[in-house]
Write a protein that holds these residues in place. Structure first.
Motif, PDB file in Angstrom:
ATOM      1  N   ILE A   1      25.497  57.115  32.540  1.00 48.48           N
ATOM      2  CA  ILE A   1      24.400  56.748  33.438  1.00 48.48           C
ATOM      3  C   ILE A   1      24.240  57.892  34.423  1.00 48.48           C
ATOM      4  N   LYS A   2      23.045  58.451  34.448  1.00 51.58           N
ATOM      5  CA  LYS A   2      22.754  59.575  35.336  1.00 51.58           C
ATOM      6  C   LYS A   2      21.717  59.129  36.353  1.00 51.58           C
ATOM      7  N   GLU A   3      22.113  59.143  37.630  1.00 54.18           N
ATOM      8  CA  GLU A   3      21.162  58.830  38.695  1.00 54.18           C
ATOM      9  C   GLU A   3      20.340  60.073  38.965  1.00 54.18           C
ATOM     10  N   LEU A   4      19.032  59.931  38.860  1.00 49.60           N
ATOM     11  CA  LEU A   4      18.158  61.084  39.039  1.00 49.60           C
ATOM     12  C   LEU A   4      17.914  61.335  40.519  1.00 49.60           C
ATOM     13  N   GLY A   5      17.726  62.606  40.869  1.00 57.01           N
ATOM     14  CA  GLY A   5      17.405  62.967  42.238  1.00 57.01           C
ATOM     15  C   GLY A   5      18.599  63.211  43.137  1.00 57.01           C
ATOM     16  N   LEU A   6      19.794  63.178  42.587  1.00 57.53           N
ATOM     17  CA  LEU A   6      20.962  63.452  43.426  1.00 57.53           C
ATOM     18  C   LEU A   6      21.027  64.945  43.746  1.00 57.53           C
ATOM     19  N   PRO A   7      21.491  65.295  44.943  1.00 54.19           N
ATOM     20  CA  PRO A   7      21.564  66.712  45.308  1.00 54.19           C
ATOM     21  C   PRO A   7      22.674  67.436  44.557  1.00 54.19           C
ATOM     22  N   GLU A   8      22.550  68.747  44.463  1.00 53.37           N
ATOM     23  CA  GLU A   8      23.606  69.566  43.851  1.00 53.37           C
ATOM     24  C   GLU A   8      24.903  69.314  44.607  1.00 53.37           C
ATOM     25  N   GLY A   9      25.997  69.257  43.886  1.00 54.66           N
ATOM     26  CA  GLY A   9      27.291  69.053  44.501  1.00 54.66           C
ATOM     27  C   GLY A   9      27.677  67.585  44.652  1.00 54.66           C
ATOM     28  N   HIS A  10      26.750  66.677  44.404  1.00 52.98           N
ATOM     29  CA  HIS A  10      27.082  65.253  44.484  1.00 52.98           C
ATOM     30  C   HIS A  10      28.067  64.935  43.365  1.00 52.98           C
TER      31      HIS A  10
END
Length: 95
Positions: free
Chosen positions: A41-50
């Motif tokens: 499951i990939k949450e879209l819109g997460l910032p780099e490094g999350h």
């Protein structure tokens, strides 16, 4: 569900299109996931490094509950953010 009109769209382009259209999550089932009985499951819109930027693996049997849980969490975060609209921050002491 979203659909890309291209015959063989690249995965990053599909994620970008879904994110632009407000899709909160992608569910990925590749060969490795299938063999392990899992999905990502990939949450879209997460910032780099999350820590969950690349997605999290869950058992296929837990998919529906995990997505519901994540949607509920996202809805509650959105509700808190909405309730804060219009609030002003106080000036720091001494400034």
């Amino acid at each position: 569900a979203e659909f890309s009109y291209k015959i063989k769209p690249k995965l990053p382009a599909q994620f970008k299109s879904a994110e632009t259209n407000g899709v909160p999550f992608a569910v990925i089932l590749g060969e490795d996931e299938e063999k392990a009985g899992k999905v990502k499951i990939k949450e879209l819109g997460l910032p780099e490094g999350h820590p969950e930027k690349d997605g999290v693996m869950v058992n296929k049997t837990d998919l529906a509950q995990e997505v519901r849980s994540r949607l509920d969490k996202q809805a509650s975060t959105d509700a808190v953010t909405a309730s804060m609209d219009g609030l002003e921050t106080a000036d720091p002491v001494g400034q």
